[in-house]
Design a protein around this motif. Structure first.
Motif, PDB file in Angstrom:
ATOM      1  N   UNK A 123       2.284  30.645 -55.694  1.00 30.99           N
ATOM      2  CA  UNK A 123       2.939  29.870 -56.137  1.00 30.99           C
ATOM      3  C   UNK A 123       4.343  28.710 -56.013  1.00 30.99           C
ATOM      4  N   UNK A 124       4.664  29.528 -56.153  1.00 31.37           N
ATOM      5  CA  UNK A 124       5.926  28.918 -55.796  1.00 31.37           C
ATOM      6  C   UNK A 124       6.478  28.387 -54.750  1.00 31.37           C
ATOM      7  N   UNK A 125       5.366  29.007 -53.230  1.00 29.47           N
ATOM      8  CA  UNK A 125       5.979  28.915 -52.003  1.00 29.47           C
ATOM      9  C   UNK A 125       5.039  26.564 -52.423  1.00 29.47           C
ATOM     10  N   UNK A 126       4.429  26.174 -53.211  1.00 31.44           N
ATOM     11  CA  UNK A 126       3.362  25.255 -53.173  1.00 31.44           C
ATOM     12  C   UNK A 126       4.755  23.965 -53.255  1.00 31.44           C
ATOM     13  N   UNK A 127       4.644  24.149 -55.160  1.00 23.31           N
ATOM     14  CA  UNK A 127       5.382  23.098 -55.896  1.00 23.31           C
ATOM     15  C   UNK A 127       6.984  23.359 -55.965  1.00 23.31           C
ATOM     16  N   UNK A 128       7.098  23.708 -54.875  1.00 27.87           N
ATOM     17  CA  UNK A 128       9.047  24.081 -54.930  1.00 27.87           C
ATOM     18  C   UNK A 128       9.582  22.314 -54.857  1.00 27.87           C
ATOM     19  N   UNK A 129      10.818  22.782 -55.766  1.00 22.29           N
ATOM     20  CA  UNK A 129      12.023  21.613 -55.949  1.00 22.29           C
ATOM     21  C   UNK A 129      12.020  20.928 -54.352  1.00 22.29           C
ATOM     22  N   UNK A 130      11.493  19.481 -54.709  1.00 16.17           N
ATOM     23  CA  UNK A 130      11.462  18.505 -53.727  1.00 16.17           C
ATOM     24  C   UNK A 130       9.934  18.884 -52.626  1.00 16.17           C
ATOM     25  N   UNK A 131       9.064  18.986 -53.071  1.00 17.05           N
ATOM     26  CA  UNK A 131       8.147  19.076 -51.975  1.00 17.05           C
ATOM     27  C   UNK A 131       7.129  18.450 -52.537  1.00 17.05           C
ATOM     28  N   UNK A 132       7.138  17.808 -51.221  1.00 21.16           N
ATOM     29  CA  UNK A 132       6.445  15.997 -50.866  1.00 21.16           C
ATOM     30  C   UNK A 132       5.118  16.117 -50.004  1.00 21.16           C
ATOM     31  N   UNK A 133       4.026  16.231 -50.214  1.00 19.16           N
ATOM     32  CA  UNK A 133       2.767  16.096 -49.305  1.00 19.16           C
ATOM     33  C   UNK A 133       2.395  14.968 -49.236  1.00 19.16           C
ATOM     34  N   UNK A 134       1.786  14.753 -48.045  1.00 16.79           N
ATOM     35  CA  UNK A 134       1.151  13.968 -47.518  1.00 16.79           C
ATOM     36  C   UNK A 134      -0.321  14.038 -47.612  1.00 16.79           C
ATOM     37  N   UNK A 135      -1.296  14.340 -48.475  1.00 15.91           N
ATOM     38  CA  UNK A 135      -2.962  14.560 -48.338  1.00 15.91           C
ATOM     39  C   UNK A 135      -3.759  14.134 -47.646  1.00 15.91           C
ATOM     40  N   UNK A 136      -4.705  15.161 -46.461  1.00 14.67           N
ATOM     41  CA  UNK A 136      -5.410  14.569 -45.765  1.00 14.67           C
ATOM     42  C   UNK A 136      -6.447  14.725 -46.633  1.00 14.67           C
ATOM     43  N   UNK A 137      -7.784  13.979 -46.108  1.00 14.27           N
ATOM     44  CA  UNK A 137      -8.838  14.252 -46.381  1.00 14.27           C
ATOM     45  C   UNK A 137      -9.638  13.848 -44.796  1.00 14.27           C
ATOM     46  N   UNK A 138      -9.427  14.893 -43.507  1.00  8.83           N
ATOM     47  CA  UNK A 138     -10.128  15.040 -42.112  1.00  8.83           C
ATOM     48  C   UNK A 138      -9.015  14.901 -41.163  1.00  8.83           C
ATOM     49  N   UNK A 139      -9.756  14.441 -40.514  1.00  6.91           N
ATOM     50  CA  UNK A 139      -9.090  13.915 -39.244  1.00  6.91           C
ATOM     51  C   UNK A 139      -8.030  13.030 -39.186  1.00  6.91           C
ATOM     52  N   UNK A 140      -6.823  12.839 -38.570  1.00  2.00           N
ATOM     53  CA  UNK A 140      -5.550  11.918 -38.834  1.00  2.00           C
ATOM     54  C   UNK A 140      -4.852  12.007 -37.722  1.00  2.00           C
ATOM     55  N   UNK A 141      -4.491  11.147 -36.881  1.00  2.00           N
ATOM     56  CA  UNK A 141      -3.345  10.973 -36.175  1.00  2.00           C
ATOM     57  C   UNK A 141      -2.234  10.156 -37.083  1.00  2.00           C
ATOM     58  N   UNK A 142      -1.435  11.674 -37.312  1.00  2.00           N
ATOM     59  CA  UNK A 142       0.281  11.588 -38.137  1.00  2.00           C
ATOM     60  C   UNK A 142       1.434  11.347 -37.452  1.00  2.00           C
ATOM     61  N   UNK A 143       1.660  11.020 -36.216  1.00  2.00           N
ATOM     62  CA  UNK A 143       2.195  10.885 -35.527  1.00  2.00           C
ATOM     63  C   UNK A 143       1.757  10.194 -33.677  1.00  2.00           C
ATOM     64  N   UNK A 144       2.277   9.109 -33.187  1.00  2.00           N
ATOM     65  CA  UNK A 144       1.790   8.802 -31.603  1.00  2.00           C
ATOM     66  C   UNK A 144       1.686  10.481 -31.105  1.00  2.00           C
TER      67      UNK A 144
END
Length: 230
Positions: A123-144
């Motif tokens: 559990x401490x790996x998931x919501x560690x201090x400063x954790x910022x998630x980009x939650x995806x619902x399927x396929x996504x181009x995240x960078x060119x």
């Protein structure tokens, strides 16, 4: 897109016990991440092994710490701008707490399970201090030129990373398959079905069609040094 390089990062190894190998004997497996050198900043796929006494007793890991692993590639944690975890098990997200403030791209379903299902991860790996998630619902181009594709199986929220280069596409498949030979088996199962081979045939995941549509030149894995090529 020839300026997008993909470099292997060695986070050490662990010893999978005989009860998990299907062979009756233990197996030593590498723990590999991948550094994507993109014009928009360095992207790290998987961050190494976390641990606790139970994990260490069960898997007997030999860890290479995140700074030391990155240093071999001429990088350091402060250089990382983006993080992708193929899934959130302890051996793929162990270095996440050392990268606060960076966007961590994950499937929403995977994050939900990591937060709510006991023993999915540490559990401490998931919501560690400063954790910022980009939650995806399927396929996504995240960078060119860099696309995340859901590849459920090992976990329901598993995802792979597709990097399109001018000289051929690289797929960082994570643990979509434990080994390159498994990927080969699914490619051939799909081909046999297309060729009209007589049943029974092995089952290949539906998402294999999507991965192969990128015409990969190389596919690399989290727990196998072997590289799949067509």
């Amino acid at each position: 897109m020839t300026d997008i390089n993909v470099r292997r990062i060695n986070f050490g190894y662990f010893i999978r016990p005989a009860s998990e190998t299907g062979t009756g004997v233990p197996r030593v497996e590498p723990c590999l991440g991948y550094l994507v050198e993109h014009p928009d900043g360095l992207l790290l796929v998987d961050t190494g092994m976390g641990g606790d006494p139970d994990v260490d007793a069960h898997y007997r890991p030999h860890r290479i710490a995140l700074p030391d692993a990155l240093a071999v590639a001429g990088a350091q944690p402060d250089d990382i701008r983006h993080v992708v975890n193929c899934h959130l098990h302890f051996d793929h997200s162990g270095g996440n707490p050392s990268l606060p403030g960076r966007p961590i791209y994950t499937q929403r379903l995977e994050l939900d399970i990591a937060r709510t299902v006991e023993d999915h991860t540490l559990p401490w790996l998931i919501d560690s201090p400063g954790a910022v998630y980009v939650e995806l619902d399927g396929e996504a181009e995240i960078l060119p030129g860099v696309t995340i594709v859901p590849t459920p199986g090992h976990t329901v929220g598993h995802q792979s990373l597709v990097v399109r280069r001018g000289d051929g596409t690289v797929i960082v498949a994570g643990q979509s398959h434990d080994h390159a030979v498994g990927f080969t088996g699914d490619v051939l199962a799909r081909r046999a079905e297309q060729d009209g081979a007589q049943e029974p045939l092995p089952f290949a995941p539906a998402w294999m069609e999507r991965l192969l549509s990128f015409d990969p030149a190389r596919v690399v894995f989290a727990h196998d040094n072997a590289v799949w090529t067509p």
